[in-house]
Design an enzyme around this catalytic site. Structure first.
Site, PDB file in Angstrom:
ATOM      1  N   ARG A  38      50.429  73.991  49.906  1.00 19.66           N
ATOM      2  CA  ARG A  38      49.735  73.201  50.932  1.00 19.66           C
ATOM      3  C   ARG A  38      48.391  73.873  51.278  1.00 19.66           C
ATOM      4  O   ARG A  38      48.321  75.070  51.496  1.00 19.66           O
ATOM      5  CB  ARG A  38      50.607  73.109  52.179  1.00 19.66           C
ATOM      6  N   THR A  73      44.413  80.527  63.121  1.00 24.87           N
ATOM      7  CA  THR A  73      43.298  80.625  62.165  1.00 24.87           C
ATOM      8  C   THR A  73      42.289  81.561  62.795  1.00 24.87           C
ATOM      9  O   THR A  73      42.346  81.793  64.001  1.00 24.87           O
ATOM     10  CB  THR A  73      42.671  79.220  61.950  1.00 24.87           C
ATOM     11  N   GLY A 108      45.571  71.006  60.614  1.00 24.94           N
ATOM     12  CA  GLY A 108      44.597  70.856  59.535  1.00 24.94           C
ATOM     13  C   GLY A 108      44.525  69.464  58.933  1.00 24.94           C
ATOM     14  O   GLY A 108      43.437  68.978  58.617  1.00 24.94           O
TER      15      GLY A 108
END
Ligand code: ASP
Length: 312
Positions: free
Chosen positions: A202, A174, A227
């Site tokens: 998702r 990320t 996450g």
């Protein structure tokens, strides 16, 4: 109040970065480019929000990081990206999820921040992005050979029913930024391709406000890691709550969050900045691409457990 900006390039770090000086240099350079882009905005007395968008765009453009170009792929072999921005002064927030097309998903999130909705997904988000005039790219722009190979290995692993002992880089990543501007305004942004081999549709913690991204008048937070665990722990907002209601210091609250997430099997980390202290960048994983730039304009970066070091 001194302006400062911190970035992360995710907790999905490449193990080889410890042994491969060329790779390490490329990662350091990518982080430094993002830090300088954000710093240029802050140095011109620009707002934290725009500084962070500039920093995250640079990370999205760099295929080494899992966001924008170089995003990981779903089990169907497609990139699906999520992004979010939040401004602390008024809690204005914008997020997109499940998109592929806009070159910089964070720019779409930034445009959503000025619109009535807080979050847009899929086709509606793309229609909004076209209306906002952000640049688009074909799907092939986002897909890199290394992400294709990671997906192929994951498909094979699942076919053979082998345990998941992939390194963090093969699983996720990320990018994110937090900033404090010269007026003390705080902002946070996060952008991601999510998890390798995720099922289509998702959505991770990144665009979920209070989970992967949060900013208020006290603190701005951007997270990276597993996450689903960050969502279940409302990680970013939990950090804010500990400052606001328990009187914790930023460094103590952030370190405690990273440890608690590890206990809940949430590998990863976070970056956070508050009104008075230096940014903090704790993680519970093998590493987290990360860096800080202050008023001296010198980017300081690190990958594994080493201290931040200046990039020339
Ligand atoms: N948090 C991201 C997600 O779950 C992945 C990561 O940060 O590595 O989508």
């Amino acid at each position: 109040m001194s302006a400062v900006l911190a970035v992360h390039g995710g907790a999905g770090v490449r193990a080889e970065a410890a042994r491969d000086p060329a790779l390490r240099k490329a990662i350091h350079a990518g982080l430094a480019t993002a830090l300088r882009a954000g710093h240029a905005v802050l140095a011109a007395r620009g707002p934290a929000l725009e500084a962070m968008v500039a920093a995250v765009c640079a990370l999205e453009d760099d295929p080494l990081f899992n966001a924008g170009r170089g995003s990981v792929l779903t089990i169907d072999g497609k990139p699906e990206m999520d992004a979010a921005v939040m401004r602390g002064t008024d809690r204005a927030a914008g997020a997109v999820a499940n998109i592929c097309g806009p070159r910089n998903p964070v720019r779409v999130a930034r445009a959503v921040l000025d619109a009535p909705p807080v979050m847009l997904v899929g086709e509606g988000a793309l229609r909004f992005a076209r209306g906002a005039g952000v640049p688009f790219e074909p799907e092939s722009y986002f897909v890199t050979e290394s992400r294709r190979a990671a997906l192929a290995r994951e498909v094979e692993r699942r076919r053979l029913g082998l345990p998941d002992n992939r390194d963090d880089y093969s699983k996720h990543g990320t990018v994110g930024a937090v900033a404090r501007d010269a007026t003390g305004g705080l902002a946070a942004a996060t952008s991601t391709g999510g998890l390798t081999g995720k099922i289509p549709g998702r959505v991770g913690d990144c665009p979920v406000f209070g989970a992967g991204t949060w900013a208020d008048d006290m603190v701005a937070v951007s997270c990276t890691g597993d996450g689903e665990v960050f969502i279940r722990h409302a990680a970013a907002h939990e950090l804010s709550a500990r400052l606001r209601y328990a009187g914790a210091t930023l460094v103590d609250a952030a370190e405690a969050m990273a440890m608690e997430l590890a206990k809940a099997r949430g590998s990863g980390g976070l970056i956070a900045v508050c009104r008075d202290d230096d940014p903090v960048l704790p993680f519970n994983s093998a590493g987290m691409y990360r860096g800080i730039i202050g008023t001296d304009g010198v980017p300081r970066v690190a990958i594994h457990r080493e201290a931040l070091a200046a990039v020339g």
